[in-house]
Design a protein around this motif. Sequence first.
Motif, PDB file in Angstrom:
ATOM      1  N   ALA A 122      23.556 -12.998 -31.278  1.00  0.00           N
ATOM      2  CA  ALA A 122      24.372 -14.106 -30.691  1.00  0.00           C
ATOM      3  C   ALA A 122      25.275 -14.257 -31.363  1.00  0.00           C
ATOM      4  O   ALA A 122      26.521 -14.145 -31.049  1.00  0.00           O
ATOM      5  CB  ALA A 122      23.815 -15.391 -30.584  1.00  0.00           C
ATOM      6  N   LEU A 123      24.784 -13.907 -32.805  1.00  0.00           N
ATOM      7  CA  LEU A 123      26.282 -14.046 -33.797  1.00  0.00           C
ATOM      8  C   LEU A 123      26.647 -12.041 -33.900  1.00  0.00           C
ATOM      9  O   LEU A 123      27.573 -12.417 -34.757  1.00  0.00           O
ATOM     10  CB  LEU A 123      25.799 -13.876 -35.257  1.00  0.00           C
ATOM     11  CG  LEU A 123      25.460 -15.808 -35.522  1.00  0.00           C
ATOM     12  CD1 LEU A 123      24.366 -15.825 -36.695  1.00  0.00           C
ATOM     13  CD2 LEU A 123      26.522 -16.544 -35.215  1.00  0.00           C
ATOM     14  N   ARG A 124      26.112 -11.564 -32.798  1.00  0.00           N
ATOM     15  CA  ARG A 124      27.467 -10.128 -33.229  1.00  0.00           C
ATOM     16  C   ARG A 124      27.079  -9.286 -34.449  1.00  0.00           C
ATOM     17  O   ARG A 124      28.477  -9.043 -34.935  1.00  0.00           O
ATOM     18  CB  ARG A 124      28.368 -10.167 -32.246  1.00  0.00           C
ATOM     19  CG  ARG A 124      28.658 -10.957 -31.248  1.00  0.00           C
ATOM     20  CD  ARG A 124      29.914 -10.793 -30.025  1.00  0.00           C
ATOM     21  NE  ARG A 124      29.602 -10.403 -28.697  1.00  0.00           N
ATOM     22  CZ  ARG A 124      29.288  -8.923 -28.503  1.00  0.00           C
ATOM     23  NH1 ARG A 124      29.651  -8.176 -29.471  1.00  0.00           N
ATOM     24  NH2 ARG A 124      28.567  -8.637 -27.322  1.00  0.00           N
ATOM     25  N   LEU A 125      26.236  -9.670 -35.370  1.00  0.00           N
ATOM     26  CA  LEU A 125      26.430  -9.029 -36.817  1.00  0.00           C
ATOM     27  C   LEU A 125      25.937  -7.491 -36.799  1.00  0.00           C
ATOM     28  O   LEU A 125      25.042  -7.126 -35.400  1.00  0.00           O
ATOM     29  CB  LEU A 125      24.478 -10.179 -37.465  1.00  0.00           C
ATOM     30  CG  LEU A 125      25.099 -11.233 -37.620  1.00  0.00           C
ATOM     31  CD1 LEU A 125      23.537 -11.207 -38.338  1.00  0.00           C
ATOM     32  CD2 LEU A 125      26.012 -11.724 -38.446  1.00  0.00           C
ATOM     33  N   PRO A 126      26.124  -7.151 -37.662  1.00  0.00           N
ATOM     34  CA  PRO A 126      26.184  -5.607 -36.980  1.00  0.00           C
ATOM     35  C   PRO A 126      25.003  -4.469 -37.254  1.00  0.00           C
ATOM     36  O   PRO A 126      24.972  -3.538 -35.293  1.00  0.00           O
ATOM     37  CB  PRO A 126      26.907  -4.331 -38.463  1.00  0.00           C
ATOM     38  CG  PRO A 126      27.903  -5.501 -38.852  1.00  0.00           C
ATOM     39  CD  PRO A 126      27.056  -7.764 -38.519  1.00  0.00           C
ATOM     40  N   GLY A 127      23.909  -5.265 -37.669  1.00  0.00           N
ATOM     41  CA  GLY A 127      22.537  -4.794 -37.190  1.00  0.00           C
ATOM     42  C   GLY A 127      22.856  -4.672 -35.882  1.00  0.00           C
ATOM     43  O   GLY A 127      21.772  -3.431 -35.262  1.00  0.00           O
ATOM     44  N   ALA A 128      22.890  -5.679 -35.582  1.00  0.00           N
ATOM     45  CA  ALA A 128      22.089  -6.308 -33.890  1.00  0.00           C
ATOM     46  C   ALA A 128      22.963  -5.631 -32.986  1.00  0.00           C
ATOM     47  O   ALA A 128      22.878  -5.275 -31.762  1.00  0.00           O
ATOM     48  CB  ALA A 128      22.309  -7.929 -33.453  1.00  0.00           C
ATOM     49  N   ARG A 129      24.432  -5.307 -33.377  1.00  0.00           N
ATOM     50  CA  ARG A 129      25.587  -4.791 -33.203  1.00  0.00           C
ATOM     51  C   ARG A 129      24.993  -3.208 -31.790  1.00  0.00           C
ATOM     52  O   ARG A 129      25.017  -2.496 -31.045  1.00  0.00           O
ATOM     53  CB  ARG A 129      26.675  -4.964 -32.764  1.00  0.00           C
ATOM     54  CG  ARG A 129      27.925  -6.064 -32.512  1.00  0.00           C
ATOM     55  CD  ARG A 129      28.658  -5.632 -32.379  1.00  0.00           C
ATOM     56  NE  ARG A 129      29.367  -5.451 -33.784  1.00  0.00           N
ATOM     57  CZ  ARG A 129      29.957  -5.485 -34.242  1.00  0.00           C
ATOM     58  NH1 ARG A 129      30.219  -6.763 -34.566  1.00  0.00           N
ATOM     59  NH2 ARG A 129      30.072  -4.793 -35.242  1.00  0.00           N
ATOM     60  N   ARG A 130      24.240  -2.256 -33.503  1.00  0.00           N
ATOM     61  CA  ARG A 130      24.091  -1.376 -33.224  1.00  0.00           C
ATOM     62  C   ARG A 130      22.250  -1.211 -32.990  1.00  0.00           C
ATOM     63  O   ARG A 130      22.582  -0.078 -31.274  1.00  0.00           O
ATOM     64  CB  ARG A 130      23.668  -1.049 -34.570  1.00  0.00           C
ATOM     65  CG  ARG A 130      23.532   1.245 -34.494  1.00  0.00           C
ATOM     66  CD  ARG A 130      22.701   1.408 -36.440  1.00  0.00           C
ATOM     67  NE  ARG A 130      24.021   0.444 -37.055  1.00  0.00           N
ATOM     68  CZ  ARG A 130      23.129   0.023 -38.265  1.00  0.00           C
ATOM     69  NH1 ARG A 130      21.796  -0.132 -37.865  1.00  0.00           N
ATOM     70  NH2 ARG A 130      23.285  -0.979 -38.905  1.00  0.00           N
ATOM     71  N   GLU A 131      21.550  -2.131 -32.350  1.00  0.00           N
ATOM     72  CA  GLU A 131      20.664  -2.065 -32.119  1.00  0.00           C
ATOM     73  C   GLU A 131      21.442  -2.107 -30.058  1.00  0.00           C
ATOM     74  O   GLU A 131      20.611  -1.107 -28.816  1.00  0.00           O
ATOM     75  CB  GLU A 131      19.450  -3.602 -32.680  1.00  0.00           C
ATOM     76  CG  GLU A 131      18.262  -2.454 -31.572  1.00  0.00           C
ATOM     77  CD  GLU A 131      17.098  -3.647 -31.919  1.00  0.00           C
ATOM     78  OE1 GLU A 131      17.438  -4.496 -32.934  1.00  0.00           O
ATOM     79  OE2 GLU A 131      16.482  -4.239 -31.336  1.00  0.00           O
ATOM     80  N   GLN A 132      21.831  -2.608 -29.838  1.00  0.00           N
ATOM     81  CA  GLN A 132      22.604  -3.412 -28.912  1.00  0.00           C
ATOM     82  C   GLN A 132      22.971  -2.438 -28.056  1.00  0.00           C
ATOM     83  O   GLN A 132      22.315  -1.569 -26.694  1.00  0.00           O
ATOM     84  CB  GLN A 132      23.299  -4.140 -29.089  1.00  0.00           C
ATOM     85  CG  GLN A 132      23.902  -5.331 -27.445  1.00  0.00           C
ATOM     86  CD  GLN A 132      22.379  -5.949 -26.474  1.00  0.00           C
ATOM     87  OE1 GLN A 132      21.329  -6.100 -27.797  1.00  0.00           O
ATOM     88  NE2 GLN A 132      22.714  -6.367 -25.945  1.00  0.00           N
ATOM     89  N   ARG A 133      23.372  -2.000 -28.531  1.00  0.00           N
ATOM     90  CA  ARG A 133      24.055   0.340 -28.104  1.00  0.00           C
ATOM     91  C   ARG A 133      22.856   1.368 -27.775  1.00  0.00           C
ATOM     92  O   ARG A 133      22.891   2.198 -27.284  1.00  0.00           O
ATOM     93  CB  ARG A 133      24.786   0.318 -29.362  1.00  0.00           C
ATOM     94  CG  ARG A 133      26.363   0.256 -28.819  1.00  0.00           C
ATOM     95  CD  ARG A 133      27.839   0.899 -29.605  1.00  0.00           C
ATOM     96  NE  ARG A 133      26.943   1.474 -31.119  1.00  0.00           N
ATOM     97  CZ  ARG A 133      28.030   0.590 -32.175  1.00  0.00           C
ATOM     98  NH1 ARG A 133      28.260  -0.824 -32.128  1.00  0.00           N
ATOM     99  NH2 ARG A 133      27.533   1.005 -33.230  1.00  0.00           N
TER     100      ARG A 133
END
Length: 267
Positions: A122-133
């Motif tokens: 939800a906070l769009r942290l970099p690790g989470a964004r990479r994982e999402q991609r």
Amino acid sequence: MNDRTSAAPPVLDVRDVTVRFAGLTALDGVSFTVTPGSVHALIGPNGAGKSTCFNVLSGLCRPESGSVTLGGAELTRLAPHRIAALGVARTFQNIVTTHGTVADNLMLGRHALSRAGFAASALRLPGARREQREHLARAREIAGLTGLGAHFDSPVALLSYGDRKRVELARALCLEPRVLLLDEPVAGMNAAERARTVEVVGEIRAELGLSVVLVEHDMGLVMRLADDVTVLDFGRPIAHGTPDEVRRDPEVLRAYLGTDAPREDAA
Ligand SMILES: Nc1ncnc2c1ncn2[C@@H]1O[C@H](COP(=O)(O)OP(=O)(O)OP(=O)(O)O)[C@@H](O)[C@H]1O
């Protein structure tokens, strides 16, 4: 049909499973094993216990006795989400998604595999964004494998019935299962959609090395896809074997006589 070695230990081992609903015995000492990489069909007349068996395998129904093991892990006491996390994914006979895009639906399937927590996403942290991609890239690959690549960003509601039903299959594959439970994957489809689904199931089995357990009334599809068949009648397993063996089995012919006999309809 494939290069399985008969010595390989079963991926799924169903032993002596009994389920009773009030006075009715829906499954009565059902046993079968699923060889890695195989397609194992469960067939039988209406009310034979096929859906109940799927409900046991996916944790929706707890048997009175018996066991189901996946690579040695006992499944019968686990909640459905734990069984899914261990690698058993399922599609449902009557559920056809109508909400969101194909991508949205497949990302729902990836959600269970997400390492990043809800807050990090939800906070769009970099690790989470990479994982999402990474999840999105894999979801796109799975859409390609299931013939939905061109529709990845399309609203599901705009797709044909056959494509929508395959969104359900792709969503299940997004869990990266070892065992895929397919509940009547061609129900309600026209001949062309059925043929396409047969092709897709064959391809994903070959490509992903999955084991598939299939409940299907369309005998053409069963004969084409299955390596092994278990026949249920009134909750009892009455025959096991290759498609050719079971369709010649006198007990099987008797069980189907007067109902929907195991003819090979066009698939
Ligand atoms: N929740 C339940 N409560 C009571 N009886 C049930 C329940 N679920 C299934 N049954 C009964 O158990 C038996 C097996 O049903 P099941 O749905 O597993 O058969 P099936 O082989 O999947 O049938 P179909 O091909 O018509 O889908 C049937 O007699 C059914 O009426």
